[in-house]
Design a protein around this motif. Structure first.
Motif, short mmCIF file in Angstrom:
data_model
loop_
_atom_site.label_atom_id
_atom_site.label_comp_id
_atom_site.label_asym_id
_atom_site.label_seq_id
_atom_site.Cartn_x
_atom_site.Cartn_y
_atom_site.Cartn_z
N VAL A 99 38.65 37.19 35.09
CA VAL A 99 38.67 37.57 36.51
C VAL A 99 39.83 36.84 37.18
CG1 VAL A 99 37.35 37.66 38.65
CG2 VAL A 99 36.17 37.86 36.45
N LYS A 100 40.64 37.59 37.93
CA LYS A 100 41.87 37.02 38.51
C LYS A 100 41.92 37.25 40.01
CE LYS A 100 44.04 38.46 34.18
NZ LYS A 100 44.97 39.43 33.57
N TYR A 101 42.71 36.43 40.69
CA TYR A 101 42.94 36.63 42.12
C TYR A 101 44.35 36.13 42.48
CZ TYR A 101 41.87 31.62 42.66
OH TYR A 101 41.88 30.25 42.56
N LYS A 102 44.83 36.59 43.63
CA LYS A 102 46.17 36.22 44.08
C LYS A 102 46.10 34.93 44.90
CE LYS A 102 48.74 39.76 42.67
NZ LYS A 102 49.94 39.62 41.83
N LEU A 103 47.04 34.04 44.64
CA LEU A 103 47.15 32.79 45.38
C LEU A 103 48.62 32.56 45.72
CD1 LEU A 103 46.12 30.09 46.46
CD2 LEU A 103 46.24 29.17 44.15
N CYS A 104 48.94 32.75 47.01
CA CYS A 104 50.32 32.56 47.48
C CYS A 104 51.32 33.35 46.64
CB CYS A 104 50.67 31.08 47.47
SG CYS A 104 49.64 30.10 48.59
N GLY A 105 50.93 34.58 46.28
CA GLY A 105 51.81 35.45 45.52
C GLY A 105 51.72 35.30 44.02
N TYR A 106 50.98 34.29 43.55
CA TYR A 106 50.80 34.08 42.11
C TYR A 106 49.42 34.59 41.68
CZ TYR A 106 54.80 30.93 42.48
OH TYR A 106 56.04 30.40 42.70
N GLU A 107 49.35 35.00 40.41
CA GLU A 107 48.07 35.45 39.88
C GLU A 107 47.34 34.28 39.23
OE1 GLU A 107 46.96 39.56 37.94
OE2 GLU A 107 47.69 38.21 36.37
N ASN A 108 46.13 34.04 39.68
CA ASN A 108 45.33 32.93 39.18
C ASN A 108 44.13 33.45 38.40
OD1 ASN A 108 46.44 30.48 39.85
ND2 ASN A 108 44.69 29.80 41.05
N ARG A 109 43.80 32.81 37.31
CA ARG A 109 42.56 33.11 36.59
C ARG A 109 41.45 32.22 37.15
NH1 ARG A 109 42.92 36.08 31.82
NH2 ARG A 109 45.06 36.52 31.15
N MET A 110 40.29 32.81 37.32
CA MET A 110 39.18 32.05 37.91
C MET A 110 38.63 31.04 36.91
SD MET A 110 37.14 34.75 40.33
CE MET A 110 36.02 33.47 40.89
N SER A 111 38.39 29.85 37.40
CA SER A 111 37.82 28.77 36.60
C SER A 111 36.31 28.72 36.84
CB SER A 111 38.45 27.44 37.01
OG SER A 111 37.99 27.08 38.31
N PRO A 112 35.57 27.93 36.06
CA PRO A 112 34.14 27.75 36.35
C PRO A 112 33.89 27.29 37.79
CG PRO A 112 34.62 26.93 34.16
CD PRO A 112 35.95 27.30 34.78
N ASP A 113 34.75 26.43 38.32
CA ASP A 113 34.59 25.98 39.71
C ASP A 113 34.68 27.15 40.68
OD1 ASP A 113 34.39 23.41 38.75
OD2 ASP A 113 36.47 22.88 39.18
N ASP A 114 35.62 28.07 40.43
CA ASP A 114 35.78 29.24 41.31
C ASP A 114 34.54 30.14 41.26
OD1 ASP A 114 38.41 28.60 42.14
OD2 ASP A 114 39.21 29.41 40.28
N HIS A 115 34.03 30.40 40.06
CA HIS A 115 32.84 31.25 39.93
C HIS A 115 31.63 30.61 40.61
CE1 HIS A 115 34.63 34.25 37.36
NE2 HIS A 115 35.01 33.34 36.47
N TYR A 116 31.48 29.31 40.43
CA TYR A 116 30.35 28.60 41.05
C TYR A 116 30.45 28.65 42.57
CZ TYR A 116 27.27 24.74 42.37
OH TYR A 116 26.30 23.96 42.96
N SER A 117 31.66 28.51 43.10
CA SER A 117 31.85 28.59 44.55
C SER A 117 31.53 29.98 45.07
CB SER A 117 33.30 28.21 44.91
OG SER A 117 33.55 26.85 44.62
N ASP A 118 31.92 31.03 44.32
CA ASP A 118 31.58 32.39 44.73
C ASP A 118 30.08 32.62 44.74
OD1 ASP A 118 34.17 33.07 45.19
OD2 ASP A 118 34.38 34.45 43.49
N LEU A 119 29.38 32.04 43.77
CA LEU A 119 27.91 32.13 43.75
C LEU A 119 27.33 31.55 45.03
CD1 LEU A 119 25.13 32.56 42.36
CD2 LEU A 119 25.43 30.29 41.35
N LYS A 120 27.80 30.37 45.43
CA LYS A 120 27.30 29.73 46.65
C LYS A 120 27.64 30.56 47.88
CE LYS A 120 29.28 25.75 45.83
NZ LYS A 120 29.70 24.36 46.07
N ARG A 121 28.81 31.20 47.87
CA ARG A 121 29.20 32.03 49.02
C ARG A 121 28.24 33.20 49.21
NH1 ARG A 121 34.62 30.89 46.70
NH2 ARG A 121 35.61 29.44 48.18
#
Length: 391
Positions: A99-121
């Motif tokens: 799973v990827k997302y854009k960050l300041c024009g760069y493509e980032n792959r989601m880390s476990p921290d990102d997925h966990y934060s999305d769960l909380k959101r």
């Protein structure tokens, strides 16, 4: 299906069911949803006119939701349907790096921290309106950092307490690295489920010439941490077991851990026997392949590897080589976490589908029924073994 009718046709659900698979678990969530839709459409109940069965049969139980990201990388969770009074089940795969997302024009792959934060959101987006919130997190977030050996963070315990504090009632995970981490939330629902039956069924379906007895088969623990799993399999199948322990160099740290000096084996002879190595995860796979090679040196017939989570963090080249050399015959991992198309195409790979089991867990909990029989499938394994031996 008949058994499901018997189990649930007179049961009253806790509340209307809602399933929210995050982007990391879309495929698993869709399969789970299809099973539940099929079961409920086929189920006959004497309580169909009861108001508690309002919206019991639906075309889908998936709640439309999304985690959107701003250009800065910040995000927000949005739920597009009413969830007031619903029994919600969030499904998340924190290891899905695809799973990827854009960050300041760069493509980032989601880390476990990102997925966990999305769960909380998304839990926050529910805003306390749900009747009950359940989290199905097959790979428990930060489960490898479950204990303190020096001045270290206790990330898994902190995460569990955080989920409890934002309103999560039940946490369901598979094969937690150390299930004792549930002591961090002793008054909350926590289940670490072993996919024992699914592994044995998948192995029997993929290999048709196994002889399941102590003279022809053996269960192997690659280290002391997997002993409890191997003891269960050995007892329920009625075969012997053996264990390796890792002799490490504690004077050196490489990639955050002490390197392994040697694998020492404890157990009866494996000569001429099919052996099954059981563990909770394959990370780089280095340790698992070393164990397989040690078994082949001891003249094991075939080596099968079964692991709940196949991370394959260093790629598949070493496994391809081991298969070509005859070191391994099959590798079995579940679809609880992301599987690459490359992995699914390998001739030695067996996909252990857990979607039906997850659906049955959700259905049982939504009807407030005991899941004890699902947690201990000994009888089902014995029936499966008898059927396999009489094939």
């Amino acid at each position: 299906m008949d058994q499901l009718n018997i189990d649930f046709k007179e049961s009253i659900p806790v509340a209307q069911l809602g399933i929210i698979p995050l982007e990391s678990s879309r495929e698993l969530g869709q399969k789970v949803n299809e099973y539940i839709v099929s079961w409920r459409n086929d189920r006959l109940s004497t309580n169909q006119g009861n108001i508690l069965f309002e919206n019991y049969k639906k075309d889908t139980y998936i709640i439309d939701s999304k985690c959107s990201r701003f250009g800065s990388g910040e995000a927000k969770g949005t739920i597009y349907e009413s969830i007031r009074g619903k029994d919600l089940y969030f499904i998340v795969d924190v290891t899905n790096y695809n799973v990827k997302y854009k960050l300041c024009g760069y493509e980032n792959r989601m880390s476990p921290d990102d997925h966990y934060s999305d769960l909380k959101r998304l839990i926050a987006a529910a805003a306390g309106k749900a009747r009950r919130i359940n989290v199905i997190m097959p790979f428990l977030y930060e489960s490898r950092q479950h204990k303190r050996t020096s001045r270290e963070s206790l990330d898994c315990a902190v995460a569990l307490q955080e989920l409890k504090s934002i309103g999560v009632d039940n946490i369901i995970t598979f094969d937690a690295h150390d299930p004792r981490v549930q002591n961090a939330i002793p008054l909350s629902g926590f289940e670490s489920i072993q996919p024992n039956y699914q592994f044995i069924k998948a192995l029997f379906n993929s290999v048709d010439d196994l002889i399941v007895d102590s003279d022809h088969m053996m269960m192997i623990s690659p280290d002391e941490g997997a002993m409890s799993r191997v003891v269960y399999y050995a007892n329920v199948l009625g075969i012997d077991m053996g264990m390796f322990y890792k002799r490490r160099d504690y004077s050196t740290v490489v990639n955050g851990r002490n390197p392994i000096v040697a694998h020492e084996f404890l157990g009866a002879s494996v000569e001429g026997k099919d052996v099954i190595i059981i563990d909770d995860m394959i990370s780089s796979g280095e340790s698992m392949l070393d164990t397989a090679r040690e078994l082949k040196k001891r003249k094991a017939k075939r080596v099968f590897v079964a692991s709940t989570f196949g991370l394959f963090t260093n790629g598949l080249e070493s496994f391809d080589k081991a298969y070509e050399e005859g070191v391994i015959s099959k590798i079995l991992t579940t679809n609880c976490i992301y599987q690459t198309p490359e992995l699914l195409s390998k001739p030695y790979y067996v996909n252990v589908d857990m979607s039906k089991y997850v659906a049955l867990l959700i259905e049982s909990l939504n009807h407030d029924r005991s899941i004890s029989e699902l947690l201990d499938p000994s009888d089902k394994i014995h029936r499966l073994l008898k059927k396999y031996n009489n094939r």
